[in-house]
Design an enzyme around this catalytic site. Structure first.
Site, PDB file in Angstrom:
ATOM      1  N   HIS A  56     -15.847  25.859   0.894  1.00 17.36           N
ATOM      2  CA  HIS A  56     -17.608  25.779   0.872  1.00 17.36           C
ATOM      3  C   HIS A  56     -17.961  26.077   2.250  1.00 17.36           C
ATOM      4  O   HIS A  56     -19.385  26.182   2.396  1.00 17.36           O
ATOM      5  CB  HIS A  56     -17.970  24.407   0.258  1.00 17.36           C
ATOM      6  N   CYS A  85     -23.858   5.224  -0.490  1.00 16.75           N
ATOM      7  CA  CYS A  85     -22.715   4.376  -0.238  1.00 16.75           C
ATOM      8  C   CYS A  85     -23.026   3.342   0.900  1.00 16.75           C
ATOM      9  O   CYS A  85     -22.256   2.143   1.223  1.00 16.75           O
ATOM     10  CB  CYS A  85     -21.628   4.949  -0.125  1.00 16.75           C
ATOM     11  N   HIS A  91     -16.054   8.055  -2.912  1.00 15.83           N
ATOM     12  CA  HIS A  91     -15.713   9.430  -2.516  1.00 15.83           C
ATOM     13  C   HIS A  91     -14.425   9.873  -3.283  1.00 15.83           C
ATOM     14  O   HIS A  91     -13.537   9.492  -2.886  1.00 15.83           O
ATOM     15  CB  HIS A  91     -15.673   9.432  -0.939  1.00 15.83           C
ATOM     16  N   CYS A 105     -14.849   8.108   4.867  1.00 11.32           N
ATOM     17  CA  CYS A 105     -16.287   7.560   5.014  1.00 11.32           C
ATOM     18  C   CYS A 105     -16.119   6.077   5.858  1.00 11.32           C
ATOM     19  O   CYS A 105     -15.346   5.387   5.836  1.00 11.32           O
ATOM     20  CB  CYS A 105     -16.949   7.438   3.538  1.00 11.32           C
ATOM     21  N   CYS A 132     -18.257   3.872   4.959  1.00 11.40           N
ATOM     22  CA  CYS A 132     -18.659   2.718   4.129  1.00 11.40           C
ATOM     23  C   CYS A 132     -17.721   1.439   3.802  1.00 11.40           C
ATOM     24  O   CYS A 132     -16.513   1.963   4.148  1.00 11.40           O
ATOM     25  CB  CYS A 132     -19.208   3.355   2.821  1.00 11.40           C
TER      26      CYS A 132
END
Length: 580
Positions: free
Chosen positions: A320, A268, A201, A192, A194
């Site tokens: 997923h 975040c 995360h 990420c 952030c």
């Protein structure tokens, strides 16, 4: 590729967090609740602490020159500088050989860890094992002791005694190794944007770093054959994903022009999909492409007979990922792509995918929902459809020729399932179905978020339990078995469980179960709730497999486990089963 049974799961719900309380808690801890309300300009690129060994910014540009157009001439520059070196290697290579690797204007100290006829697998001295990589022989030369430009990593030079032990294990692997492993530091860069990604995360590079370190510490890495990683091709991606998905999350090409994904600002402060799936414009596409390519290559080595089995240490995970949607930390469906390539390329007709991740693999199910070439079996936490991704009911059997080739084992008990529940599912549901299907290849979506200690899964499967599941599946498909890392967010639990599975792949024996209490005379029964699920699954599947029998009892084969160890216990030392 359409699953009508998921019509009840709307898109907004599917894009919700795997672990919503985690993000609320973290926001409160860091006093960042304003992030939910105050618009912030999302950062889409950020230098991460896992950029390849940090000291070599040019190397990053070389790896991703398709992304960083300003460095298009780097390859030509690198070639000219190489040609000016006096590169040479001895005719007889050996593990532990001290090397110099060209890195810009200096050389990096390295050790030879593995090799084949054309390439070297090198370890950069003073750096973590996560940066080990395959390189052409032309990039290496014998180390010169008086070189003033040679550099070591932050851990400095390494002991020759340690390398003697590595050399001994590697010799064993070269002689009789049958288990492959594949990883690449490219996948560490997906992180990420952030300020504190490791805090916000759960799906973070540290998962793979800690796992590889644990495997190295135990000496297991050197017993494995190192498979060469690569990026998955667009043609391979197209077997499982729609063109628009490839355009959005790939690197872009003439066939699939790059389309920027629709991102939002997460709690975040970084950019991503929905509230928890981080996206880094520079590094997420190559990391996701590398993850899929690694699994495809490992499967190739198994199906061509070079290996018996293997473990792909990859991230981001994949199960997923839908044909046209990224979800739940996943961008490309690594296992599904590998299965598709196997069916198309290696003259096989039946692939079994077993998914033991705590979450249902909605993407894998969707991709194979209308085919009988793949039998998908998932054992997962479901909680009557309230647990992410809210799919995976028993009634989701498949459609068309795929009907009967999709099997879900949805656990409902929020108190957490453990070893006996999962092993009973293996013995009495998964293995009987698999034997009737007669797969030619077994792929495992090996998530370890059902492990004891994982705060997302909240289940109690031990490392020994995962080891036994690996052992049981290894008896199928003439031992052609490939594990692919999916979830698992407690890094200690992930490392210990994956380590136990790899050890089982290597020696063919499950890790010994705990021996605190003797089990002779004890009934190793799953919980009543699990038993009810097993009965429903088997009765439902009999419509498609009439020879499938429902046992009178779902007790584990006690004699088999007595010969392996003295007991199946919980962490506190109490015998299973639970009476709930």
């Amino acid at each position: 590729m359409v699953n009508p049974n998921l019509s009840h799961v709307n898109r907004a719900r599917r894009l919700s967090s795997k672990f919503p309380n985690f993000y609320e808690t973290q926001s409160a801890k860091k006093n960042k609740l304003h992030a939910f309300l105050t618009p912030r300009k999302p950062l889409t690129t950020r230098l991460t602490k896992y950029e390849p060994r940090l000291f070599d910014k040019e190397r990053v540009a070389l790896t991703f020159n398709d992304v960083r157009s300003e460095d298009e001439d780097s390859d030509e520059k690198l070639g000219k500088e190489f040609s000016s070196l006096n590169l040479h290697l001895p005719g007889q290579l050996s593990v532990g050989l001290k090397l110099e690797m060209f890195e810009g204007n200096f050389t990096q100290a390295a050790r030879l860890r593995f090799f084949d006829d054309s390439d070297l697998f090198v370890h950069y001295e003073g750096w973590g094992v996560e940066y080990d990589e395959w390189v052409p022989k032309s990039r290496a030369k014998l180390r010169e002791s008086n070189s003033k430009y040679i550099r070591f990593g932050p851990n400095k030079s390494e002991s020759d005694l340690d390398w003697d032990a590595i050399k001994s294990r590697a010799a064993q692997a070269q002689k009789e190794g049958h288990t492959g492993i594949v990883f690449d530091s490219t996948m560490l860069l997906h992180e990420c944007t952030c300020d504190e990604p490791e805090l916000w995360h759960p799906e973070q590079p540290e998962r793979v770093v800690r796992l590889l370190t644990a495997l190295d510490t135990e000496g297991l890495l050197d017993l494995c054959i190192k498979v060469k990683p690569r990026l998955v091709t667009e043609e391979e991606l197209a077997l499982a994903h729609h063109p628009s998905h490839i355009q959005t999350y790939g690197l872009g090409s003439a066939t699939y022009p790059k389309v920027a994904p629709t991102l939002e600002v997460m709690a975040c402060g970084g950019s991503g999909l929905a509230c928890d799936t981080a996206y880094n414009t520079l590094y997420t596409p190559p990391a996701a492409l590398m993850a899929s390519g690694c699994v495809v290559e490992l499967v190739k080595e198994v199906l061509t007979g070079n290996l018996r089995n293997g473990f792909a240490i990859v991230r981001p995970p994949g199960h997923h990922a839908e044909p046209n949607e990224a979800l739940g930390f996943c961008y490309f469906n690594n296992v599904a792509i590998a299965a598709k390539v196997a069916l198309r390329t290696y003259n096989i007709q039946r692939v079994l995918i077993v998914d033991w991740d705590i979450h249902h693999g909605n993407g894998t199910q969707s991709i194979f929902y209308d085919t009988n070439e793949v039998m998908y079996i998932s054992v997962h936490r479901h909680d009557n459809g309230t647990f992410y991704p809210f799919s995976g009911k028993i009634e989701e059997h498949g459609v068309g020729v795929g009907e009967g080739f999709n099997v879900n084992i949805p656990f409902q008990n929020k108190n957490g399932m453990g070893d006996i529940d999962y092993l009973a599912a293996m013995h009495h549901v998964i293995l009987p179905i698999a034997r009737l299907y007669q797969p030619q290849l077994v792929l495992v979506s090996a998530g370890f978020d059902a492990a004891e200690g994982d705060a997302i899964g909240e289940y109690h499967v031990s490392k020994e339990g995962f080891s036994h599941m690996t052992h049981l599946l290894g008896a199928l498909a003439q031992e052609k078995l490939v594990l692919c890392l999916e979830g698992g967010y407690d890094v200690d639990a992930l490392s210990s469980c994956a380590k136990a599975c790899l050890r089982t792949l290597l020696d063919g024996r499950p890790t010994l179960l705990p021996t605190v209490s003797p089990i002779k005379g004890k009934r190793l029964s799953p919980s009543r709730q699990a038993t009810r699920v097993f009965k429903k699954v088997l009765e439902s599947q009999k419509k498609y497999m009439p020879d499938l029998a429902t046992p009178d009892s779902f007790v584990l084969p006690t004699d088999e486990y007595i010969t392996i160890a003295k007991g199946l216990i919980r962490k506190e030392g109490r015998l299973r089963p639970r009476r709930s």
